[in-house]
Design a protein around this motif. Structure first.
Motif, PDB file in Angstrom:
ATOM      1  N   SER A   5      16.091   0.800 -18.920  1.00 41.55           N
ATOM      2  CA  SER A   5      15.555   2.117 -19.272  1.00 41.55           C
ATOM      3  C   SER A   5      15.260   2.206 -20.762  1.00 41.55           C
ATOM      4  O   SER A   5      14.219   2.715 -21.168  1.00 41.55           O
ATOM      5  CB  SER A   5      16.555   3.212 -18.900  1.00 41.55           C
ATOM      6  OG  SER A   5      16.780   3.214 -17.518  1.00 41.55           O
ATOM      7  N   TYR A  64      12.097   0.344 -21.557  1.00 41.08           N
ATOM      8  CA  TYR A  64      10.911   1.132 -21.216  1.00 41.08           C
ATOM      9  C   TYR A  64      10.677   2.233 -22.254  1.00 41.08           C
ATOM     10  O   TYR A  64       9.548   2.465 -22.689  1.00 41.08           O
ATOM     11  CB  TYR A  64      11.047   1.739 -19.823  1.00 41.08           C
ATOM     12  CG  TYR A  64       9.832   2.549 -19.429  1.00 41.08           C
ATOM     13  CD1 TYR A  64       8.675   1.923 -18.991  1.00 41.08           C
ATOM     14  CD2 TYR A  64       9.831   3.937 -19.531  1.00 41.08           C
ATOM     15  CE1 TYR A  64       7.545   2.664 -18.659  1.00 41.08           C
ATOM     16  CE2 TYR A  64       8.721   4.676 -19.203  1.00 41.08           C
ATOM     17  CZ  TYR A  64       7.576   4.043 -18.755  1.00 41.08           C
ATOM     18  OH  TYR A  64       6.456   4.774 -18.443  1.00 41.08           O
ATOM     19  N   TRP A  84       7.119   8.957 -15.017  1.00 41.21           N
ATOM     20  CA  TRP A  84       8.410   8.936 -14.317  1.00 41.21           C
ATOM     21  C   TRP A  84       8.496   7.814 -13.300  1.00 41.21           C
ATOM     22  O   TRP A  84       9.537   7.178 -13.152  1.00 41.21           O
ATOM     23  CB  TRP A  84       8.686  10.282 -13.641  1.00 41.21           C
ATOM     24  CG  TRP A  84       9.267  11.281 -14.587  1.00 41.21           C
ATOM     25  CD1 TRP A  84       8.630  12.352 -15.136  1.00 41.21           C
ATOM     26  CD2 TRP A  84      10.589  11.282 -15.116  1.00 41.21           C
ATOM     27  NE1 TRP A  84       9.484  13.023 -15.980  1.00 41.21           N
ATOM     28  CE2 TRP A  84      10.701  12.383 -15.981  1.00 41.21           C
ATOM     29  CE3 TRP A  84      11.701  10.460 -14.948  1.00 41.21           C
ATOM     30  CZ2 TRP A  84      11.869  12.673 -16.671  1.00 41.21           C
ATOM     31  CZ3 TRP A  84      12.861  10.758 -15.630  1.00 41.21           C
ATOM     32  CH2 TRP A  84      12.940  11.854 -16.476  1.00 41.21           C
ATOM     33  N   PHE A  91       9.102   4.616 -15.090  1.00 43.65           N
ATOM     34  CA  PHE A  91      10.457   4.631 -15.645  1.00 43.65           C
ATOM     35  C   PHE A  91      11.489   4.307 -14.572  1.00 43.65           C
ATOM     36  O   PHE A  91      12.367   3.464 -14.770  1.00 43.65           O
ATOM     37  CB  PHE A  91      10.737   6.007 -16.271  1.00 43.65           C
ATOM     38  CG  PHE A  91      12.130   6.156 -16.798  1.00 43.65           C
ATOM     39  CD1 PHE A  91      12.506   5.547 -17.976  1.00 43.65           C
ATOM     40  CD2 PHE A  91      13.061   6.915 -16.108  1.00 43.65           C
ATOM     41  CE1 PHE A  91      13.795   5.682 -18.474  1.00 43.65           C
ATOM     42  CE2 PHE A  91      14.354   7.070 -16.591  1.00 43.65           C
ATOM     43  CZ  PHE A  91      14.718   6.446 -17.778  1.00 43.65           C
ATOM     44  N   MET A  92      11.367   4.954 -13.416  1.00 43.82           N
ATOM     45  CA  MET A  92      12.317   4.722 -12.326  1.00 43.82           C
ATOM     46  C   MET A  92      12.191   3.289 -11.787  1.00 43.82           C
ATOM     47  O   MET A  92      13.197   2.627 -11.526  1.00 43.82           O
ATOM     48  CB  MET A  92      12.110   5.739 -11.199  1.00 43.82           C
ATOM     49  CG  MET A  92      12.424   7.165 -11.603  1.00 43.82           C
ATOM     50  SD  MET A  92      14.090   7.367 -12.296  1.00 43.82           S
ATOM     51  CE  MET A  92      15.087   6.983 -10.878  1.00 43.82           C
ATOM     52  N   HIS A 116      11.086   0.648 -13.379  1.00 47.90           N
ATOM     53  CA  HIS A 116      11.617  -0.244 -14.410  1.00 47.90           C
ATOM     54  C   HIS A 116      13.149  -0.265 -14.366  1.00 47.90           C
ATOM     55  O   HIS A 116      13.776  -1.321 -14.463  1.00 47.90           O
ATOM     56  CB  HIS A 116      11.125   0.225 -15.783  1.00 47.90           C
ATOM     57  CG  HIS A 116      11.173  -0.817 -16.841  1.00 47.90           C
ATOM     58  ND1 HIS A 116      10.136  -1.664 -17.093  1.00 47.90           N
ATOM     59  CD2 HIS A 116      12.137  -1.148 -17.720  1.00 47.90           C
ATOM     60  CE1 HIS A 116      10.453  -2.469 -18.083  1.00 47.90           C
ATOM     61  NE2 HIS A 116      11.670  -2.170 -18.474  1.00 47.90           N
ATOM     62  N   THR A 117      13.746   0.905 -14.195  1.00 45.09           N
ATOM     63  CA  THR A 117      15.200   1.017 -14.145  1.00 45.09           C
ATOM     64  C   THR A 117      15.771   0.290 -12.929  1.00 45.09           C
ATOM     65  O   THR A 117      16.753  -0.454 -13.035  1.00 45.09           O
ATOM     66  CB  THR A 117      15.612   2.498 -14.135  1.00 45.09           C
ATOM     67  OG1 THR A 117      15.091   3.125 -15.309  1.00 45.09           O
ATOM     68  CG2 THR A 117      17.108   2.667 -14.091  1.00 45.09           C
TER      69      THR A 117
END
Length: 100
Positions: free
Chosen positions: A24, A27, A39, A42-43, A45-46
């Motif tokens: 996170s 990113y 979003w 981001f999610m 990538h996490t």
């Protein structure tokens, strides 16, 4: 026996969470450098970073016998570079397949 299993699962969970946090942050650094924040990215990538951390922890702990703390540190590194490394591997494999 049950306490030992709890310790294993706790180490694994902490390592995956650490990898996800590092992913996170990776990113968010890209966003700081000018990339537009999304979003979904981001999610994704996490989650990918957490999976990379899981793979790293399992591999280092079970195949190499590293200490859980060392595995956790490597999980953070794997989380930070997880999506980038996977993309590099993907491109390399595609080039090898197309070259043959």
């Amino acid at each position: 026996m049950i306490e030992h299993l709890r310790e294993i699962w706790a180490n694994l969970a902490v390592s995956c969470i650490f990898a996800a946090v590092c992913g996170s942050l990776s990113y968010l650094l890209k966003v700081e450098e000018g990339k537009q924040f999304k979003w979904t990215e981001f999610m994704l990538h996490t989650v990918i970073s957490a999976v990379c951390g899981l793979i790293t922890y399992t591999t280092l702990r079970n195949l190499a016998g590293f200490d859980p703390d060392v595995c956790g540190a490597f999980c953070g590194i794997a989380g930070w570079m997880g999506t980038r490394l996977l993309r590099v591997i993907e491109v390399r494999i595609q080039k090898n397949i197309e070259g043959t």
